[in-house]
Design a protein around this motif. Structure first.
Motif, PDB file in Angstrom:
ATOM      1  N   ALA A 191       0.859  -1.181   0.000  1.00  0.00           N
ATOM      2  CA  ALA A 191       0.000   0.000   0.000  1.00  0.00           C
ATOM      3  C   ALA A 191       0.899   1.236   0.000  1.00  0.00           C
ATOM      4  CB  ALA A 191      -0.911  -0.001   1.218  1.00  0.00           C
ATOM      5  N   VAL A 192       0.562   2.211  -0.827  1.00  0.00           N
ATOM      6  CA  VAL A 192       1.339   3.455  -0.909  1.00  0.00           C
ATOM      7  C   VAL A 192       0.368   4.622  -0.897  1.00  0.00           C
ATOM      8  CG1 VAL A 192       3.230   2.387  -2.190  1.00  0.00           C
ATOM      9  CG2 VAL A 192       1.348   3.463  -3.440  1.00  0.00           C
ATOM     10  N   GLU A 193       0.870   5.772  -0.502  1.00  0.00           N
ATOM     11  CA  GLU A 193       0.032   6.963  -0.486  1.00  0.00           C
ATOM     12  C   GLU A 193      -0.370   7.343  -1.910  1.00  0.00           C
ATOM     13  OE1 GLU A 193       2.003   9.006   3.491  1.00  0.00           O
ATOM     14  OE2 GLU A 193       3.079   9.015   1.583  1.00  0.00           O
ATOM     15  N   ALA A 194      -1.609   7.805  -2.072  1.00  0.00           N
ATOM     16  CA  ALA A 194      -2.136   8.112  -3.406  1.00  0.00           C
ATOM     17  C   ALA A 194      -1.321   9.196  -4.101  1.00  0.00           C
ATOM     18  CB  ALA A 194      -3.599   8.522  -3.310  1.00  0.00           C
ATOM     19  N   TYR A 195      -0.680  10.052  -3.329  1.00  0.00           N
ATOM     20  CA  TYR A 195       0.264  11.028  -3.872  1.00  0.00           C
ATOM     21  C   TYR A 195       1.642  10.703  -3.292  1.00  0.00           C
ATOM     22  CZ  TYR A 195      -3.537  13.897  -5.678  1.00  0.00           C
ATOM     23  OH  TYR A 195      -4.630  14.352  -6.386  1.00  0.00           O
ATOM     24  N   GLU A 423      -3.589   4.564 -10.364  1.00  0.00           N
ATOM     25  CA  GLU A 423      -4.800   3.806 -10.054  1.00  0.00           C
ATOM     26  C   GLU A 423      -5.608   4.434  -8.926  1.00  0.00           C
ATOM     27  OE1 GLU A 423      -3.716  -0.243  -9.292  1.00  0.00           O
ATOM     28  OE2 GLU A 423      -2.484  -0.396 -11.101  1.00  0.00           O
ATOM     29  N   ALA A 424      -5.217   5.626  -8.501  1.00  0.00           N
ATOM     30  CA  ALA A 424      -5.969   6.292  -7.449  1.00  0.00           C
ATOM     31  C   ALA A 424      -7.349   6.661  -7.967  1.00  0.00           C
ATOM     32  CB  ALA A 424      -5.233   7.537  -6.977  1.00  0.00           C
ATOM     33  N   PRO A 425      -8.359   6.657  -7.101  1.00  0.00           N
ATOM     34  CA  PRO A 425      -9.690   7.096  -7.520  1.00  0.00           C
ATOM     35  C   PRO A 425      -9.695   8.580  -7.829  1.00  0.00           C
ATOM     36  CG  PRO A 425      -9.609   6.721  -5.162  1.00  0.00           C
ATOM     37  CD  PRO A 425      -8.302   6.239  -5.713  1.00  0.00           C
ATOM     38  N   ALA A 426     -10.846   9.147  -7.984  1.00  0.00           N
ATOM     39  CA  ALA A 426     -10.963  10.568  -8.317  1.00  0.00           C
ATOM     40  C   ALA A 426     -10.053  11.382  -7.413  1.00  0.00           C
ATOM     41  CB  ALA A 426     -12.409  11.025  -8.155  1.00  0.00           C
ATOM     42  N   PRO A 427      -9.356  12.391  -7.971  1.00  0.00           N
ATOM     43  CA  PRO A 427      -8.368  13.148  -7.183  1.00  0.00           C
ATOM     44  C   PRO A 427      -8.932  13.664  -5.869  1.00  0.00           C
ATOM     45  CG  PRO A 427      -8.271  13.782  -9.483  1.00  0.00           C
ATOM     46  CD  PRO A 427      -9.459  12.881  -9.347  1.00  0.00           C
ATOM     47  N   THR A 428      -8.168  13.463  -4.827  1.00  0.00           N
ATOM     48  CA  THR A 428      -8.568  13.960  -3.508  1.00  0.00           C
ATOM     49  C   THR A 428      -8.028  15.358  -3.246  1.00  0.00           C
ATOM     50  OG1 THR A 428      -6.647  12.860  -2.544  1.00  0.00           O
ATOM     51  CG2 THR A 428      -8.721  11.650  -2.527  1.00  0.00           C
ATOM     52  N   HIS A 429      -7.216  15.859  -4.186  1.00  0.00           N
ATOM     53  CA  HIS A 429      -6.680  17.214  -4.060  1.00  0.00           C
ATOM     54  C   HIS A 429      -6.954  17.981  -5.342  1.00  0.00           C
ATOM     55  CE1 HIS A 429      -4.638  15.519  -0.609  1.00  0.00           C
ATOM     56  NE2 HIS A 429      -4.252  16.721  -0.267  1.00  0.00           N
ATOM     57  N   PRO A 430      -7.157  19.282  -5.257  1.00  0.00           N
ATOM     58  CA  PRO A 430      -7.382  20.082  -6.463  1.00  0.00           C
ATOM     59  C   PRO A 430      -6.099  20.239  -7.261  1.00  0.00           C
ATOM     60  CG  PRO A 430      -7.182  21.506  -4.549  1.00  0.00           C
ATOM     61  CD  PRO A 430      -7.169  20.092  -4.033  1.00  0.00           C
TER      62      PRO A 430
END
Length: 464
Positions: A191-195, A423-430
């Protein structure tokens, strides 16, 4: 004994020795192996090396001086003449684009800030006191002097609980991951951070390890989303890279609960751990459970990436495997640099340097924040006051235009989207820019901020 600098020449088996020597010297100069200005060995030294008479060498040198191939002056010896034509160039390689004038790419300290005088003093002490065996093949685990110094420093500054026998010296976070990935195996994903750093994800993929993204927010990684079947989780809890939030205390305990329940491992990259400006840095997750955490650190941000020195504080069960993975002739971290860093830590010079850099980086971050507030109020700095970079929050849909405008204004900078897991879902940051404020020399930092603000104004206009 005749002393002189070495010179390799093939004289061949036939013909006179003088003619053969002249021909070999001409070929070496004509082909570029002996560059203009190169000093040749004295007559006696070259004669002894080649097994010819001294007068043979003297006559050959004299003839080549007369022809203009060599020059000879009292006190300067015999050298290749400067006006000798260089060899014909080979195929021209495509030129790399010139670097942009203002480097605001994250992760690079100012090379001019390296503490040369203090490092030189530490090197002199370290080399004077070093045992003879330090100049042998060495221990792949790393110099014991450095491992002992790290135990004291990391306990005092980062709250790390370890011992010299559980530290392995490496060349940095990337090297640590290269050692850990095959050791933990490829059956379970990490598991890795999405960013995060695409380089690290690519490194794991190259080792056959798949990765699954875990969303991040202002409190760091959402550790409750770590899959139970993951073999490890890679985190930057001190200062999430690149978004800038520290891992919340409840999430720190939560990730260790995941590790204990699943048998997984927490891999803690202490990115920017020493550079917190608004308050004291938080301690390492490793201190809460050293047997379920690998703590990775380096001097690449605090001193220089050129030193190639990092460390892993390991659970006891992993030490032998990591040392074996390094091999018997560890090629990355110089023993003399390790000894110097050990002294640099022990004498307090490292603490003093880090404190100076904290003041400098905080001042630069404050200047960045103030310039944006005054000149581009639609853009703001996000994340905690820490590290060598900041994320600038942009209006939705303007990141690409801001990057194009930055290039036009001579600013090297990166977009936040380039750090997002594919493969991250919809961006969690702008949309955003990742701005490194540590690299430019002081004389250029003000101009770099001016160019960045101008670029942002153009980018926001073009992107809307």
């Amino acid at each position: 004994m005749v002393l002189g600098n070495d010179l390799h020449l093939e004289l061949g088996a036939g013909g006179g020795r003088r003619a053969a020597l002249i021909g070999a010297l001409r070929d070496a100069v004509r082909g570029g192996r002996l560059a203009p200005g190169t000093r040749l060995p004295p007559y006696r030294a070259l004669a002894a090396d080649l097994g010819v008479a001294r007068n043979t060498v003297a006559d050959a040198y004299a003839e080549l001086v007369a022809e203009g191939w060599l020059t000879s002056r009292q006190g300067s010896g015999t050298r290749v003449a400067d006006r000798v034509a260089a060899p014909a160039p080979g195929p021209v390689r495509p030129a790399s684009p010139p670097p942009l004038p203002y480097d605001l790419v994250q992760g690079k300290p100012d090379p001019g800030a390296f503490p040369r005088a203090a490092w030189l003093a530490a090197a002199r002490r370290a080399l004077t006191d070093a045992p003879h065996e330090a100049f042998g093949i060495g221990d792949p685990q790393g110099r014991i002097e450095l491992r002992r110094a790290l135990v004291e420093y990391l306990a005092r500054v980062r709250g790390v609980r370890t011992s010299p026998d559980r530290i392995v010296i490496c060349s940095g976070a990337a090297h640590a991951l290269r050692l850990l990935a095959p050791l933990l195996g490829t059956a379970a994903p990490w598991a890795v951070e999405a960013y995060g750093l695409p380089f690290h994800r690519g490194l794991l993929a190259g080792a056959g390890v798949s990765t699954v993204p875990v969303a991040v927010d202002e409190d760091g990684a959402r550790v409750g989303e770590i899959p139970r079947h993951a073999g490890a989780v890679l985190l930057t809890p001190a200062h999430q890279f690149p978004t800038g939030g520290p891992l919340h205390p409840e999430r720190r305990t939560g990730v260790l609960e995941w590790a204990r329940a699943s048998g997984g491992l927490v891999v803690e990259d202490d990115y920017d751990g020493e550079f917190r400006y608004d308050r004291r840095p938080v301690g390492a997750v490793q201190g809460l459970d050293p047997e379920r955490t690998v703590f990775i650190g380096s001097v690449s941000k605090s001193l220089s990436p050129a030193l190639r020195i990092g460390w892993m504080c390991l659970p006891s069960a992993l030490v032998d495997g990591v040392v074996a993975a390094k091999g018997e002739r560890e090629p990355y971290a110089s023993a003399t640099d390790q000894l110097t860093l050990a002294d640099f830590l022990a004498c307090g010079a490292y603490d003093r340097h880090v404190r100076r850099m904290r003041q400098r980086h905080r001042g630069r971050r404050d200047r960045l924040t103030a310039a944006l507030a005054e000149r581009v109020p639609g853009v703001r700095v996000t994340g905690i006051a820490a590290g060598l970079h900041a994320v600038l929050k942009l209006p939705p849909g303007t990141e690409a235009a801001a990057l194009d405008a930055a290039a036009r204004h001579g600013v090297a900078v990166e977009g936040l989207a380039s750090y997002r897991h594919p493969e991250a879902p919809a961006p969690t940051h702008p949309d955003g820019l990742v701005v490194g404020y540590a690299t430019p020399p002081e004389r250029l930092y003000g101009a770099a901020l001016d160019a960045l603000c101008d670029a942002l104004r153009d980018g926001l206009r073009d992107g809307t």
